[in-house]
Design a protein around this motif. Structure first.
Motif, PDB file in Angstrom:
ATOM      1  N   SER A   1       0.818  -1.222   0.000  1.00  0.00           N
ATOM      2  CA  SER A   1       0.000   0.000   0.000  1.00  0.00           C
ATOM      3  C   SER A   1       0.851   1.271   0.000  1.00  0.00           C
ATOM      4  O   SER A   1       0.337   2.355  -0.255  1.00  0.00           O
ATOM      5  N   THR A   2       2.156   1.146   0.262  1.00  0.00           N
ATOM      6  CA  THR A   2       3.029   2.329   0.233  1.00  0.00           C
ATOM      7  C   THR A   2       3.448   2.698  -1.184  1.00  0.00           C
ATOM      8  O   THR A   2       3.990   3.778  -1.404  1.00  0.00           O
ATOM      9  N   PHE A   3       3.196   1.810  -2.137  1.00  0.00           N
ATOM     10  CA  PHE A   3       3.542   2.064  -3.535  1.00  0.00           C
ATOM     11  C   PHE A   3       2.391   2.740  -4.257  1.00  0.00           C
ATOM     12  O   PHE A   3       1.226   2.563  -3.898  1.00  0.00           O
ATOM     13  N   ASP A   4       2.716   3.462  -5.295  1.00  0.00           N
ATOM     14  CA  ASP A   4       1.703   4.004  -6.193  1.00  0.00           C
ATOM     15  C   ASP A   4       1.005   2.807  -6.843  1.00  0.00           C
ATOM     16  O   ASP A   4       1.673   1.890  -7.345  1.00  0.00           O
ATOM     17  N   ALA A   5      -0.296   2.792  -6.851  1.00  0.00           N
ATOM     18  CA  ALA A   5      -1.062   1.673  -7.396  1.00  0.00           C
ATOM     19  C   ALA A   5      -0.700   1.398  -8.856  1.00  0.00           C
ATOM     20  O   ALA A   5      -0.755   0.250  -9.307  1.00  0.00           O
ATOM     21  N   ARG A   6      -0.282   2.431  -9.582  1.00  0.00           N
ATOM     22  CA  ARG A   6       0.089   2.234 -10.994  1.00  0.00           C
ATOM     23  C   ARG A   6       1.337   1.364 -11.132  1.00  0.00           C
ATOM     24  O   ARG A   6       1.468   0.636 -12.113  1.00  0.00           O
ATOM     25  N   GLU A   7       2.235   1.413 -10.145  1.00  0.00           N
ATOM     26  CA  GLU A   7       3.429   0.551 -10.184  1.00  0.00           C
ATOM     27  C   GLU A   7       3.022  -0.920 -10.058  1.00  0.00           C
ATOM     28  O   GLU A   7       3.522  -1.776 -10.779  1.00  0.00           O
ATOM     29  N   ILE A   8       2.111  -1.192  -9.142  1.00  0.00           N
ATOM     30  CA  ILE A   8       1.648  -2.567  -8.939  1.00  0.00           C
ATOM     31  C   ILE A   8       0.866  -3.034 -10.165  1.00  0.00           C
ATOM     32  O   ILE A   8       1.038  -4.164 -10.630  1.00  0.00           O
ATOM     33  N   GLU A   9       0.034  -2.167 -10.702  1.00  0.00           N
ATOM     34  CA  GLU A   9      -0.728  -2.503 -11.906  1.00  0.00           C
ATOM     35  C   GLU A   9       0.194  -2.792 -13.083  1.00  0.00           C
ATOM     36  O   GLU A   9      -0.040  -3.719 -13.856  1.00  0.00           O
ATOM     37  N   ARG A  10       1.248  -1.996 -13.234  1.00  0.00           N
ATOM     38  CA  ARG A  10       2.196  -2.181 -14.334  1.00  0.00           C
ATOM     39  C   ARG A  10       2.864  -3.548 -14.228  1.00  0.00           C
ATOM     40  O   ARG A  10       2.938  -4.294 -15.202  1.00  0.00           O
ATOM     41  N   ILE A  11       3.310  -3.903 -13.049  1.00  0.00           N
ATOM     42  CA  ILE A  11       3.953  -5.204 -12.863  1.00  0.00           C
ATOM     43  C   ILE A  11       2.933  -6.329 -13.042  1.00  0.00           C
ATOM     44  O   ILE A  11       3.225  -7.347 -13.670  1.00  0.00           O
ATOM     45  N   SER A  12       1.742  -6.152 -12.538  1.00  0.00           N
ATOM     46  CA  SER A  12       0.686  -7.159 -12.693  1.00  0.00           C
ATOM     47  C   SER A  12       0.357  -7.378 -14.167  1.00  0.00           C
ATOM     48  O   SER A  12       0.188  -8.521 -14.614  1.00  0.00           O
ATOM     49  N   TYR A  13       0.273  -6.303 -14.915  1.00  0.00           N
ATOM     50  CA  TYR A  13      -0.072  -6.368 -16.340  1.00  0.00           C
ATOM     51  C   TYR A  13       0.925  -7.231 -17.109  1.00  0.00           C
ATOM     52  O   TYR A  13       0.539  -7.997 -17.999  1.00  0.00           O
ATOM     53  N   HIS A  14       2.189  -7.126 -16.787  1.00  0.00           N
ATOM     54  CA  HIS A  14       3.236  -7.864 -17.495  1.00  0.00           C
ATOM     55  C   HIS A  14       3.427  -9.287 -16.976  1.00  0.00           C
ATOM     56  O   HIS A  14       4.253 -10.028 -17.521  1.00  0.00           O
ATOM     57  N   ASN A  15       2.695  -9.692 -15.941  1.00  0.00           N
ATOM     58  CA  ASN A  15       2.960 -10.975 -15.283  1.00  0.00           C
ATOM     59  C   ASN A  15       1.699 -11.732 -14.921  1.00  0.00           C
ATOM     60  O   ASN A  15       1.499 -12.113 -13.766  1.00  0.00           O
ATOM     61  N   VAL A  16       0.877 -12.005 -15.889  1.00  0.00           N
ATOM     62  CA  VAL A  16      -0.387 -12.701 -15.653  1.00  0.00           C
ATOM     63  C   VAL A  16      -0.135 -14.093 -15.065  1.00  0.00           C
ATOM     64  O   VAL A  16      -0.829 -14.503 -14.130  1.00  0.00           O
ATOM     65  N   SER A  17       0.865 -14.816 -15.561  1.00  0.00           N
ATOM     66  CA  SER A  17       1.121 -16.162 -15.028  1.00  0.00           C
ATOM     67  C   SER A  17       1.594 -16.094 -13.573  1.00  0.00           C
ATOM     68  O   SER A  17       1.284 -16.978 -12.773  1.00  0.00           O
ATOM     69  N   PHE A  18       2.323 -15.038 -13.216  1.00  0.00           N
ATOM     70  CA  PHE A  18       2.742 -14.847 -11.825  1.00  0.00           C
ATOM     71  C   PHE A  18       1.518 -14.607 -10.942  1.00  0.00           C
ATOM     72  O   PHE A  18       1.415 -15.158  -9.842  1.00  0.00           O
ATOM     73  N   LEU A  19       0.570 -13.817 -11.422  1.00  0.00           N
ATOM     74  CA  LEU A  19      -0.663 -13.571 -10.666  1.00  0.00           C
ATOM     75  C   LEU A  19      -1.454 -14.859 -10.470  1.00  0.00           C
ATOM     76  O   LEU A  19      -2.007 -15.091  -9.393  1.00  0.00           O
ATOM     77  N   HIS A  20      -1.488 -15.701 -11.498  1.00  0.00           N
ATOM     78  CA  HIS A  20      -2.166 -16.997 -11.371  1.00  0.00           C
ATOM     79  C   HIS A  20      -1.464 -17.881 -10.335  1.00  0.00           C
ATOM     80  O   HIS A  20      -2.126 -18.576  -9.566  1.00  0.00           O
ATOM     81  N   ALA A  21      -0.139 -17.849 -10.325  1.00  0.00           N
ATOM     82  CA  ALA A  21       0.616 -18.637  -9.342  1.00  0.00           C
ATOM     83  C   ALA A  21       0.314 -18.150  -7.928  1.00  0.00           C
ATOM     84  O   ALA A  21       0.146 -18.966  -7.007  1.00  0.00           O
ATOM     85  N   ILE A  22       0.232 -16.835  -7.739  1.00  0.00           N
ATOM     86  CA  ILE A  22      -0.094 -16.278  -6.419  1.00  0.00           C
ATOM     87  C   ILE A  22      -1.489 -16.731  -5.997  1.00  0.00           C
ATOM     88  O   ILE A  22      -1.702 -17.145  -4.862  1.00  0.00           O
ATOM     89  N   LYS A  23      -2.421 -16.673  -6.924  1.00  0.00           N
ATOM     90  CA  LYS A  23      -3.793 -17.099  -6.616  1.00  0.00           C
ATOM     91  C   LYS A  23      -3.830 -18.583  -6.245  1.00  0.00           C
ATOM     92  O   LYS A  23      -4.507 -18.965  -5.280  1.00  0.00           O
ATOM     93  N   SER A  24      -3.091 -19.410  -6.963  1.00  0.00           N
ATOM     94  CA  SER A  24      -3.038 -20.844  -6.661  1.00  0.00           C
ATOM     95  C   SER A  24      -2.444 -21.089  -5.279  1.00  0.00           C
ATOM     96  O   SER A  24      -2.942 -21.924  -4.527  1.00  0.00           O
ATOM     97  N   LEU A  25      -1.379 -20.348  -4.960  1.00  0.00           N
ATOM     98  CA  LEU A  25      -0.766 -20.490  -3.635  1.00  0.00           C
ATOM     99  C   LEU A  25      -1.733 -20.090  -2.530  1.00  0.00           C
ATOM    100  O   LEU A  25      -1.770 -20.718  -1.473  1.00  0.00           O
ATOM    101  N   ALA A  26      -2.491 -19.041  -2.771  1.00  0.00           N
ATOM    102  CA  ALA A  26      -3.436 -18.573  -1.764  1.00  0.00           C
ATOM    103  C   ALA A  26      -4.531 -19.604  -1.473  1.00  0.00           C
ATOM    104  O   ALA A  26      -5.066 -19.644  -0.368  1.00  0.00           O
TER     105      ALA A  26
END
Length: 160
Positions: free
Chosen positions: A130-155
């Motif tokens: 939450s200390t980061f600008d949300a656009r930084e997190i969105e930018r990284i998320s946008y380029h890493n869909v498979s990483f987001l899926h891995a995080i969701k699977s781990l959760a």
């Protein structure tokens, strides 16, 4: 992308090339390569890094940590936020919280922490994100869909 082989410095980079010198110094202080079984390839847009899911390294002594520069400490705490012992992960995240400014390459480590089985690790990771600008997190998320899926699977997995 993940890999089931042990990580060595020759095969992956944990941090972007701009801070590679500090990463090499840190690994020299640790007197070891990072011991992990699974890691995730993450694009920062300007560089690709590999974020270990769990590491098994021994911690540095407080004296050795104090001798590290700001970037090395941030790298150390990012790596140890993925340690197999939850107390070590919590301590690393608390130390990151004390730092004045965090670099964008810490975001993937923190994102992975949001899927941790420890509620305390999850909360600290979210708090730091939450200390980061949300656009930084969105930018990284946008380029890493498979990483987001891995995080969701781990959760969705149960603790070991």
């Amino acid at each position: 992308m993940n890999n089931l082989q042990s990580i060595t410095l020759d095969h992956v980079t944990f941090f972007p090339p701009v801070v590679q010198r500090q990463a090499e110094q840190l690994l020299l202080k640790m007197n070891a390569s990072v011991e992990a079984a699974i890691w995730h390839e993450v694009s920062l847009g300007y560089a690709t890094i590999h974020v270990p899911e769990i590491i098994y390294n021994e911690r540095l002594t407080q004296k050795h940590i104090e001798m590290c520069g700001h970037i090395e400490k941030q790298q150390y705490y990012c790596l140890f936020s993925r340690h197999f012992q939850w107390k070590v992960r919590v301590d690393a995240l608390r130390q990151l919280h004390k730092m004045d400014a965090l670099y964008d390459w810490t975001i993937p480590f923190l994102m992975l922490g949001t899927a941790d089985y420890s509620m305390e690790v999850q909360q600290l990771s979210r708090q730091l994100l939450s200390t980061f600008d949300a656009r930084e997190i969105e930018r990284i998320s946008y380029h890493n869909v498979s990483f987001l899926h891995a995080i969701k699977s781990l959760a969705l997995q149960k603790p070991y």
